[in-house]
Design an enzyme around this catalytic site. Sequence first.
Site, PDB file in Angstrom:
ATOM      1  N   ASP A 247       0.789  -1.042   0.000  1.00  0.00           N
ATOM      2  CA  ASP A 247       0.084  -0.051   0.089  1.00  0.00           C
ATOM      3  C   ASP A 247       0.817   1.128   0.157  1.00  0.00           C
ATOM      4  OD1 ASP A 247      -1.977   1.810   0.069  1.00  0.00           O
ATOM      5  OD2 ASP A 247      -3.241   0.894   1.729  1.00  0.00           O
TER       6      ASP A 247
HETATM    7  C1  BGC Z   1      -4.593   3.669  -0.040  1.00  0.00           C
HETATM    8  C2  BGC Z   1      -4.894   2.545  -1.317  1.00  0.00           C
HETATM    9  C3  BGC Z   1      -4.850   3.390  -2.524  1.00  0.00           C
HETATM   10  C4  BGC Z   1      -3.509   4.202  -2.174  1.00  0.00           C
HETATM   11  C5  BGC Z   1      -3.111   4.882  -3.561  1.00  0.00           C
HETATM   12  C6  BGC Z   1      -3.494   4.132   0.046  1.00  0.00           C
HETATM   13  O1  BGC Z   1      -3.662   5.472   1.093  1.00  0.00           O
HETATM   14  O2  BGC Z   1      -4.965   2.690   1.165  1.00  0.00           O
HETATM   15  O3  BGC Z   1      -6.274   2.134  -1.028  1.00  0.00           O
HETATM   16  O4  BGC Z   1      -4.894   2.465  -3.488  1.00  0.00           O
HETATM   17  O5  BGC Z   1      -3.455   4.946  -1.058  1.00  0.00           O
HETATM   18  O6  BGC Z   1      -4.041   6.094  -3.557  1.00  0.00           O
END
Ligand code: BGC
Length: 811
Positions: A247
Amino acid sequence: MNAPAASAVSPAQAPGVTVQAAGIVAALPRSEKIRLVSGADFWNTEAAEAHGLSAFMLTDGPHGLRKQNGTGDHAGLHDSVPATCFPTASALGSTWDVPLLEEVGAALGRESRYEEVGVLLGPGLNIKRHPAGGRNFEYLSEDPLLSGRMAAALVRGIQSEGVGACLKHYAANNQESDRMRVDTIVDERTLREIYLTGFEIAVRESQPWTVMCAYNLINGEHAGESRMLLTDVLRDEWGFDGLVMTDWIATHDRAAGIHAGLDLEMPSSSGAWDARIEAALESGELAEADLDVACGRVITLALKVAAERASRLPADPVTMHDDHHALARRVAAAATTLLTNDGTLPLAPRGRIALVGAFAETPRHQGGGSSLVNSTRMDTALATMRARLGGAGEVVYAPGYDAATGDATDAQIAHALAAADGADVVVLMVGLPTSFESEGYDRSHLDLPASHERLIQALTARHDRVVVTLSHGAPVHMPWADAPQAIVTGHLGGQAAGSAIVDVLFGDAEPGGRLAESYPVHVREIPSDHHFANAPTQVQYREGLYVGYRFHDTFGVPARFPFGHGLSYTSFEIGEPKVTGRGTSRTVTVPVTNTGDRAGSTVVQVYVHDRESTLHRPAQELKGFVKVHLEPGATGDAVVRLDERSFAVYDAASAAWKAEAGEYELRIGLSSTRIVATKSLRLTSDDVIAPAPATASAIATDKEFAAMLGRLVPEPRPLFPFHYDSTIDDLKTTWLGRRFAGALSGIMAKAMPTDADMPDEVRATMTSFLVNMPLRALAMMSEGRLSFASLDRLIRVLNATALSSRRASRR
Ligand code: BGC
């Protein structure tokens, strides 16, 4: 790092690495391999032109494309290209419609392909453990089977367009509080049966190109460093052959991640980890072969993205956006769930209708954070209703409250009451304002804004035909549920939420939705509420398997609206089910007749009840479902297939799924509490399960929880001394830390847009991102200005000064 380098396999033998990619890896110097396993910037991978490798883009998000051309962020802050905003996952899950979700997936894939996005970061399929989870609107259900099947449908759709999908967030990521470093304490059986099963189903049924690991830790280990999760379970057991990415900014120890099976770090950390990876390779802590495998998977994916792109023509954006808007409207109606109705709905499209609620003009249609879509257009209920009535009737509109804050003045309430006077029917649109639901923070209660409840009370006291419509991403308290003549929820219906709700109100479309999660009478009743977002650094899943209807149905605590519930405008008769097949491989065929005078759909749900289990089990669990669409008078068969897993439990003692011999009941229902037929069957089996004591209530005591875990309940990690996972907020507990945190917050605040119009939820999300930011993120985001060696020194100084001042104050 906890495993020896010797466990590594070469890329040529590793799942998910093609021969071509393994060949390229073999020709790369180490520094190139290290470069390729981290992103180039916020959204793109690195290229290696000399080897014919192009960069590709990975971007959000689950219910619409969020492609940023300018500054990148993951808080919904900066602009993104216009894209169709489909209903959010909480609505999509409520359709229970596999083919429809494949269509949505294909539309998402088409828009991604048009925008040259290689991987779309969705669907999200974490279990809704608690109704106040801030990202519940981004998730599909409280049930793993429904989550897994719906996610698989979306993945198949996205990938049918030659774009990769990404299952997220793997795993046990069920709250936003302390989200970057909270440690989920969960027993093995619960992890398998509740939190991993959806991912397993989606992997097996749709072969996603990618999986995103979660921010949190699980039983003391970062999700992105768990070789058990990323390699043993995901790849070796389930057969996943794609790429695992972090993530955003989730990395805690890159070398440990590579060893565990975490292939790609996102976004770029500007080389911050390179020296650490080199050192781990040099010391033998990390095997070169592990790096090669990770790199091989990144290259495999890059080649796949390029090959898919080369083989397809771009879509026509004009017809694409028109078609997708129409699809978004159809899907929003298919998700819309009729909770109560005394016959007031559907409405006649004539007469005088009082339409109350600012959401009629400013729809509440999606949640905050990284999934925020810049919609191509926005339908409103007010305009749609006026157009639908034409000259046949009149819409008298009163906003009733402020759409952004949910507050109401006395004058607004009085105006709403005046609008209701003389109306044939009142349609009152209420729900949760945008700032109530976002990535980054959980809700602290399940109440509607006080003004919305006040309007419900005042209007239902004044008028005897009031229809309440709700817009919200997760359950709310409804102490007022008996007052209106009908309640219908559109969930968060995306850009066509406003038109779809009008379609359903007038019966132009049926309310196709069935709840994908239970709506409790009060949040205090549910066991997870006792251990949710209420302690820093740790969350204990003491309710074990008893999430959602598994709790309500087992412990006899009725939900206000049960899992699977949803009324129809027509009526259905369920005939005598037939069960064929042998052993655990069974087919349940249920004849369904539409006995009403309108076309409509119903969802036949098959729950399994184990009559004589060695282990304690939920009273019943969903093991199959099918949505049947029927014309008036027509009969069709709902066919549900069961397999070994429909009967099995996870036996932690032998680390295996086992289906015991004995008597099982198949319960055919239209919700988890509306069982319309049952069938018994007896299984023979040699499976033996070690007995384990049941908990006395739905919330395990210390002793019971320790028994479930097979060890003492771990203490939460202390906030001091500071370490990589300490947050900026933690620093504020010491004098020097406070000064440092203050300086940092100042720098970060300067980086934030000063836009006075910044919506509340975006500001709240940003603030939560900042205070929850772990110290390691400082090095990763510093663009090379702060090395990990400097961060280590800084942490040492912060700890040493705090210790000496503590000693001094004790003297
Ligand atoms: C989120 C993800 C997301 C990523 C990119 C993270 O903070 O948990 O779900 O895809 O950011 O925006």
